[in-house]
Design a protein around this motif. Sequence first.
Motif, PDB file in Angstrom:
ATOM      1  N   GLY A  12       0.835  -1.198   0.000  1.00 45.66           N
ATOM      2  CA  GLY A  12       0.000   0.000   0.000  1.00 45.66           C
ATOM      3  C   GLY A  12       0.864   1.239   0.000  1.00 45.66           C
ATOM      4  O   GLY A  12       2.081   1.181   0.129  1.00 45.66           O
ATOM      5  N   ALA A  13       0.225   2.370  -0.154  1.00 45.04           N
ATOM      6  CA  ALA A  13       0.963   3.630  -0.149  1.00 45.04           C
ATOM      7  C   ALA A  13       1.511   3.876   1.245  1.00 45.04           C
ATOM      8  O   ALA A  13       0.863   3.597   2.240  1.00 45.04           O
ATOM      9  N   ASN A  14       2.695   4.390   1.315  1.00 43.26           N
ATOM     10  CA  ASN A  14       3.338   4.663   2.592  1.00 43.26           C
ATOM     11  C   ASN A  14       3.174   6.140   2.917  1.00 43.26           C
ATOM     12  O   ASN A  14       3.895   6.966   2.399  1.00 43.26           O
ATOM     13  N   PRO A  15       2.207   6.486   3.775  1.00 45.82           N
ATOM     14  CA  PRO A  15       2.034   7.895   4.125  1.00 45.82           C
ATOM     15  C   PRO A  15       3.310   8.458   4.731  1.00 45.82           C
ATOM     16  O   PRO A  15       4.043   7.750   5.429  1.00 45.82           O
ATOM     17  N   ALA A  16       3.562   9.719   4.497  1.00 43.23           N
ATOM     18  CA  ALA A  16       4.785  10.351   4.984  1.00 43.23           C
ATOM     19  C   ALA A  16       4.918  10.238   6.493  1.00 43.23           C
ATOM     20  O   ALA A  16       6.018  10.181   7.022  1.00 43.23           O
ATOM     21  N   ALA A  17       3.810  10.179   7.223  1.00 38.86           N
ATOM     22  CA  ALA A  17       3.863  10.149   8.679  1.00 38.86           C
ATOM     23  C   ALA A  17       3.891   8.735   9.245  1.00 38.86           C
ATOM     24  O   ALA A  17       3.959   8.559  10.455  1.00 38.86           O
ATOM     25  N   ALA A  18       3.819   7.715   8.404  1.00 38.62           N
ATOM     26  CA  ALA A  18       3.770   6.338   8.901  1.00 38.62           C
ATOM     27  C   ALA A  18       5.128   5.884   9.417  1.00 38.62           C
ATOM     28  O   ALA A  18       6.165   6.275   8.893  1.00 38.62           O
ATOM     29  N   HIS A  19       5.089   5.084  10.445  1.00 36.84           N
ATOM     30  CA  HIS A  19       6.306   4.544  11.055  1.00 36.84           C
ATOM     31  C   HIS A  19       6.203   3.029  11.107  1.00 36.84           C
ATOM     32  O   HIS A  19       5.758   2.468  12.099  1.00 36.84           O
ATOM     33  N   TRP A  20       6.628   2.376  10.030  1.00 36.43           N
ATOM     34  CA  TRP A  20       6.572   0.931   9.936  1.00 36.43           C
ATOM     35  C   TRP A  20       7.986   0.387   9.892  1.00 36.43           C
ATOM     36  O   TRP A  20       8.899   1.015   9.382  1.00 36.43           O
ATOM     37  N   ASN A  21       8.151  -0.840  10.417  1.00 41.28           N
ATOM     38  CA  ASN A  21       9.454  -1.479  10.284  1.00 41.28           C
ATOM     39  C   ASN A  21       9.390  -2.726   9.419  1.00 41.28           C
ATOM     40  O   ASN A  21      10.407  -3.245   9.016  1.00 41.28           O
ATOM     41  N   GLY A  22       8.200  -3.237   9.147  1.00 41.76           N
ATOM     42  CA  GLY A  22       8.056  -4.377   8.257  1.00 41.76           C
ATOM     43  C   GLY A  22       8.587  -5.680   8.810  1.00 41.76           C
ATOM     44  O   GLY A  22       8.743  -6.639   8.072  1.00 41.76           O
ATOM     45  N   THR A  23       8.870  -5.749  10.112  1.00 44.57           N
ATOM     46  CA  THR A  23       9.385  -6.988  10.700  1.00 44.57           C
ATOM     47  C   THR A  23       8.341  -7.681  11.568  1.00 44.57           C
ATOM     48  O   THR A  23       8.657  -8.567  12.346  1.00 44.57           O
ATOM     49  N   GLY A  24       7.081  -7.266  11.426  1.00 41.92           N
ATOM     50  CA  GLY A  24       6.015  -7.830  12.241  1.00 41.92           C
ATOM     51  C   GLY A  24       5.331  -9.001  11.573  1.00 41.92           C
ATOM     52  O   GLY A  24       5.861  -9.644  10.661  1.00 41.92           O
ATOM     53  N   GLN A  25       4.134  -9.243  12.010  1.00 42.78           N
ATOM     54  CA  GLN A  25       3.355 -10.374  11.546  1.00 42.78           C
ATOM     55  C   GLN A  25       2.652 -10.045  10.224  1.00 42.78           C
ATOM     56  O   GLN A  25       2.389  -8.883   9.925  1.00 42.78           O
ATOM     57  N   ASP A  26       2.341 -11.081   9.470  1.00 43.17           N
ATOM     58  CA  ASP A  26       1.733 -10.891   8.153  1.00 43.17           C
ATOM     59  C   ASP A  26       0.303 -10.377   8.238  1.00 43.17           C
ATOM     60  O   ASP A  26      -0.151  -9.668   7.344  1.00 43.17           O
ATOM     61  N   ILE A  27      -0.412 -10.770   9.275  1.00 41.18           N
ATOM     62  CA  ILE A  27      -1.786 -10.301   9.463  1.00 41.18           C
ATOM     63  C   ILE A  27      -1.917  -9.711  10.858  1.00 41.18           C
ATOM     64  O   ILE A  27      -1.106  -9.989  11.743  1.00 41.18           O
ATOM     65  N   ALA A  28      -2.956  -8.903  11.066  1.00 42.42           N
ATOM     66  CA  ALA A  28      -3.123  -8.202  12.340  1.00 42.42           C
ATOM     67  C   ALA A  28      -3.903  -9.013  13.369  1.00 42.42           C
ATOM     68  O   ALA A  28      -4.092  -8.567  14.493  1.00 42.42           O
ATOM     69  N   SER A  29      -4.340 -10.204  13.013  1.00 43.76           N
ATOM     70  CA  SER A  29      -5.000 -11.101  13.952  1.00 43.76           C
ATOM     71  C   SER A  29      -3.961 -12.113  14.408  1.00 43.76           C
ATOM     72  O   SER A  29      -3.537 -12.978  13.631  1.00 43.76           O
ATOM     73  N   ILE A  30      -3.520 -11.978  15.664  1.00 47.81           N
ATOM     74  CA  ILE A  30      -2.337 -12.697  16.126  1.00 47.81           C
ATOM     75  C   ILE A  30      -2.661 -13.578  17.323  1.00 47.81           C
ATOM     76  O   ILE A  30      -3.068 -13.089  18.382  1.00 47.81           O
ATOM     77  N   ALA A  31      -2.483 -14.868  17.140  1.00 48.03           N
ATOM     78  CA  ALA A  31      -2.700 -15.839  18.215  1.00 48.03           C
ATOM     79  C   ALA A  31      -1.444 -15.934  19.079  1.00 48.03           C
ATOM     80  O   ALA A  31      -0.321 -15.870  18.575  1.00 48.03           O
ATOM     81  N   ILE A  32      -1.658 -16.097  20.368  1.00 49.14           N
ATOM     82  CA  ILE A  32      -0.568 -16.228  21.337  1.00 49.14           C
ATOM     83  C   ILE A  32      -0.849 -17.453  22.191  1.00 49.14           C
ATOM     84  O   ILE A  32      -1.984 -17.642  22.653  1.00 49.14           O
ATOM     85  N   TYR A  33       0.161 -18.272  22.381  1.00 46.10           N
ATOM     86  CA  TYR A  33      -0.016 -19.430  23.248  1.00 46.10           C
ATOM     87  C   TYR A  33      -0.382 -18.938  24.656  1.00 46.10           C
ATOM     88  O   TYR A  33       0.234 -17.993  25.160  1.00 46.10           O
ATOM     89  N   PRO A  34      -1.394 -19.521  25.304  1.00 52.03           N
ATOM     90  CA  PRO A  34      -1.812 -19.044  26.629  1.00 52.03           C
ATOM     91  C   PRO A  34      -0.650 -19.030  27.630  1.00 52.03           C
ATOM     92  O   PRO A  34       0.112 -19.986  27.715  1.00 52.03           O
ATOM     93  N   TYR A  35      -0.521 -17.946  28.331  1.00 47.01           N
ATOM     94  CA  TYR A  35       0.524 -17.790  29.344  1.00 47.01           C
ATOM     95  C   TYR A  35      -0.122 -17.839  30.720  1.00 47.01           C
ATOM     96  O   TYR A  35      -1.308 -17.552  30.874  1.00 47.01           O
ATOM     97  N   SER A  36       0.662 -18.211  31.702  1.00 50.13           N
ATOM     98  CA  SER A  36       0.131 -18.305  33.058  1.00 50.13           C
ATOM     99  C   SER A  36       1.163 -17.770  34.040  1.00 50.13           C
ATOM    100  O   SER A  36       2.224 -18.370  34.233  1.00 50.13           O
ATOM    101  N   TYR A  37       0.848 -16.613  34.605  1.00 48.68           N
ATOM    102  CA  TYR A  37       1.695 -15.989  35.619  1.00 48.68           C
ATOM    103  C   TYR A  37       0.802 -15.601  36.788  1.00 48.68           C
ATOM    104  O   TYR A  37      -0.427 -15.634  36.675  1.00 48.68           O
TER     105      TYR A  37
END
Length: 159
Positions: A12-37
């Motif tokens: 997509g177009a990269n707005p001048a004010a956007a701050h992306w690093n491109g090292t994240g996940q492919d989609i914004a719905s992210i599963a996490i293994y359940p943690y217990s603390y």
Amino acid sequence: MVLAVMLVGVTGANPAAAHWNGTGQDIASIAIYPYSYNSTWQTPMNAALSNWNATASPANFYKSTYSGSTITVSSYSDTWYGYYQRCGGSCMYVRLNSRTINRDASNFANFVTSTLVHEFGHALNLAHNSLTSIMNTSRNRNTMTKPQSHDVADVNSYY
């Protein structure tokens, strides 16, 4: 020239004010293994998931026993509070440094939530910036616990 056109089509177009690093996940719905603390950690960690999920963005963090993504709390000798590492397009490791957080937090729950919300920002491809933003490394972790409008705008622009 063709390569530039292909990249625009992919990200997509990269707005001048956007701050992306491109090292994240492919989609914004992210599963996490359940943690217990204990509740001292568990409650603010759960708040971090809720704080991103409550935004007007596609961010969706949820727990699933089928996920390879993990969040680990431990005492590390390093100076960081939190650390994000990509292990694939749908896999991440997040580490929270109990040594530095315990040392520097005046509001423990907020500090933990702020740190994890920030690391989730990296999972959403956000880069550090110097704005009023959860991605600002100089933010007050004792008070800023939610993604700010700029963070949400960047996620919406990326995904």
